[in-house]
Design a protein around this motif. Sequence first.
Motif, PDB file in Angstrom:
ATOM      1  N   GLU A   4      29.900  -6.575 -20.220  1.00 38.27           N
ATOM      2  CA  GLU A   4      30.436  -7.848 -19.731  1.00 38.27           C
ATOM      3  C   GLU A   4      31.896  -8.048 -20.138  1.00 38.27           C
ATOM      4  O   GLU A   4      32.530  -9.042 -19.781  1.00 38.27           O
ATOM      5  CB  GLU A   4      29.588  -9.012 -20.253  1.00 38.27           C
ATOM      6  CG  GLU A   4      28.167  -9.025 -19.705  1.00 38.27           C
ATOM      7  CD  GLU A   4      27.330 -10.163 -20.278  1.00 38.27           C
ATOM      8  OE1 GLU A   4      27.838 -10.865 -21.185  1.00 38.27           O
ATOM      9  OE2 GLU A   4      26.187 -10.340 -19.818  1.00 38.27           O
ATOM     10  N   MET A   5      32.438  -7.096 -20.915  1.00 35.84           N
ATOM     11  CA  MET A   5      33.827  -7.219 -21.352  1.00 35.84           C
ATOM     12  C   MET A   5      34.790  -6.908 -20.214  1.00 35.84           C
ATOM     13  O   MET A   5      34.518  -6.068 -19.346  1.00 35.84           O
ATOM     14  CB  MET A   5      34.106  -6.256 -22.514  1.00 35.84           C
ATOM     15  CG  MET A   5      33.495  -6.672 -23.833  1.00 35.84           C
ATOM     16  SD  MET A   5      33.995  -5.514 -25.155  1.00 35.84           S
ATOM     17  CE  MET A   5      33.212  -6.265 -26.568  1.00 35.84           C
ATOM     18  N   THR A   6      35.922  -7.568 -20.246  1.00 36.61           N
ATOM     19  CA  THR A   6      36.989  -7.242 -19.307  1.00 36.61           C
ATOM     20  C   THR A   6      37.664  -5.949 -19.743  1.00 36.61           C
ATOM     21  O   THR A   6      37.467  -5.473 -20.863  1.00 36.61           O
ATOM     22  CB  THR A   6      38.039  -8.362 -19.268  1.00 36.61           C
ATOM     23  OG1 THR A   6      38.672  -8.446 -20.560  1.00 36.61           O
ATOM     24  CG2 THR A   6      37.393  -9.714 -18.928  1.00 36.61           C
ATOM     25  N   THR A   7      38.478  -5.399 -18.858  1.00 31.11           N
ATOM     26  CA  THR A   7      39.215  -4.180 -19.205  1.00 31.11           C
ATOM     27  C   THR A   7      40.084  -4.413 -20.434  1.00 31.11           C
ATOM     28  O   THR A   7      40.164  -3.570 -21.338  1.00 31.11           O
ATOM     29  CB  THR A   7      40.086  -3.726 -18.021  1.00 31.11           C
ATOM     30  OG1 THR A   7      39.238  -3.427 -16.911  1.00 31.11           O
ATOM     31  CG2 THR A   7      40.907  -2.493 -18.388  1.00 31.11           C
ATOM     32  N   GLU A   8      40.731  -5.564 -20.499  1.00 31.63           N
ATOM     33  CA  GLU A   8      41.597  -5.878 -21.627  1.00 31.63           C
ATOM     34  C   GLU A   8      40.797  -5.950 -22.926  1.00 31.63           C
ATOM     35  O   GLU A   8      41.244  -5.458 -23.976  1.00 31.63           O
ATOM     36  CB  GLU A   8      42.330  -7.206 -21.377  1.00 31.63           C
ATOM     37  CG  GLU A   8      43.385  -7.157 -20.293  1.00 31.63           C
ATOM     38  CD  GLU A   8      42.795  -7.101 -18.880  1.00 31.63           C
ATOM     39  OE1 GLU A   8      43.505  -6.657 -17.966  1.00 31.63           O
ATOM     40  OE2 GLU A   8      41.610  -7.487 -18.712  1.00 31.63           O
ATOM     41  N   GLU A   9      39.623  -6.560 -22.854  1.00 33.88           N
ATOM     42  CA  GLU A   9      38.774  -6.680 -24.043  1.00 33.88           C
ATOM     43  C   GLU A   9      38.296  -5.304 -24.508  1.00 33.88           C
ATOM     44  O   GLU A   9      38.259  -5.021 -25.708  1.00 33.88           O
ATOM     45  CB  GLU A   9      37.588  -7.594 -23.750  1.00 33.88           C
ATOM     46  CG  GLU A   9      37.954  -9.062 -23.652  1.00 33.88           C
ATOM     47  CD  GLU A   9      36.800  -9.923 -23.190  1.00 33.88           C
ATOM     48  OE1 GLU A   9      36.728 -11.084 -23.640  1.00 33.88           O
ATOM     49  OE2 GLU A   9      35.969  -9.455 -22.376  1.00 33.88           O
TER      50      GLU A   9
ATOM     51  N   LYS B 283      28.971 -10.053 -27.682  1.00 28.86           N
ATOM     52  CA  LYS B 283      29.197  -9.920 -26.253  1.00 28.86           C
ATOM     53  C   LYS B 283      28.830  -8.510 -25.816  1.00 28.86           C
ATOM     54  O   LYS B 283      29.205  -7.532 -26.463  1.00 28.86           O
ATOM     55  CB  LYS B 283      30.661 -10.214 -25.907  1.00 28.86           C
ATOM     56  CG  LYS B 283      30.935 -10.316 -24.408  1.00 28.86           C
ATOM     57  CD  LYS B 283      32.333 -10.840 -24.154  1.00 28.86           C
ATOM     58  CE  LYS B 283      32.551 -11.060 -22.659  1.00 28.86           C
ATOM     59  NZ  LYS B 283      33.916 -11.611 -22.389  1.00 28.86           N
TER      60      LYS B 283
END
Length: 420
Positions: free
Chosen positions: A7-12, A3
């Motif tokens: 494109e990662m979320t803040t949590e990721e 990934k």
Amino acid sequence: MEKLYTEMTTEELLTEKEALEKRYNDFKARGLALDMSRGKPGADQLDLSNAINHISDYVVNGVDYRNYGILDGIPGCKELFAELMGVESKNVIIGPNASLTLMFDYISQCFTHGAGSTPWCKLDKVKFLCPVPGYDRHFTILEHFGIEMINVPMNDEGPDMDVVEELVGDESVKGMFCVPKYSNPTGIVYSDEVVERIAALNPAAEDFRIIWDNAYCVHDLVENAPKLVNIFDVLPKYNNEDMVIEVCSTSKITFPGAGVSAIIASDNNIAAIKKRLNAQTISYDKMNQYRHVAFFKNADGILEHMKKHAAILKPKFDVVISHLEGELAGKGIAKWVNPLGGYFISLDVLEGCAKRVGELCKEAGVTLTPVGATYPYGIDEKDSNIRIAPSYPPLDELELASELLCICVRLAACEKLLEV
């Protein structure tokens, strides 16, 4: 499937950062002291040339090479370099241990006495084109003389020639530095088209000079390596024989600091260089020149010797590339070239992260080339380029340094993206 970090979320990203910090702190706790900062040959490479010193008789054809004389180099050494570089021996001058000295001295000559025109020191403005990322020592020479440096972007075939052809229309642009084969640090080999377009340049300055720093002319890592067009075969087509000054050396073939260098140029340029040398020196180290001739015998001897270097270097490059591919591929935060020769790997990380990567590496015990060094004035406006030098560390240390570097690249990218 990997990934993209973007494109990662803040949590990721926070989860990724936490895992990377754990790996990083584990490395930091080891108290490492690893050096990937300069392209120095390793000790096992230096050992390859130890036999060069086993010469006792320096009298050749009645000439004692231990004495004064032979300003431009002994005949055998001139012929050795002429064969290697594909030129006539009359167009070769053998110099001291490093081609860096030859380049500095030639720029100095142009500065004080000119290159067939007004000495550069008497001009209001002198500019040089600098393909970037590039070799920091070139930039240091130019900065020493107060010559303004203009960035020219590199692409997969060499310098962007559209940019070069436009910039040489300025009469104050007096030259360009080039590393045409396995360019430092990108590893690019100039394409046939780029060499042709360089040879065909029509600069506004009649004293425009290209310093053709062919430092890695025989430093192949693979069989059937890419070939570089001999620019001296092309220059006569455009009546530009005087435009190029080529240098090379055995610094990374035999011994850094105890090798032999050569400068290759047109008849007119050779005459001008000899005139300066007549005031500068009586002769360079002819004993060392003869040691090299006796050791290699001919160009084929050099090429066979370089296969031994490749056998040592290729596994080191493979280690670094393996880690880059395993840790960074598919994440959208780094790109690199897998070079087929030379001494460096150029790594471009997420914009705005290179200095942070350097800081993280240093704190954990890995020394990199100073970030920004691959650009004039030490300014990488994108803060993205890192020069990796795999040659010096032993393989076990290189494994550790490469893994840590990749962790730092990923960690710096997480930090940057979490700032947004």
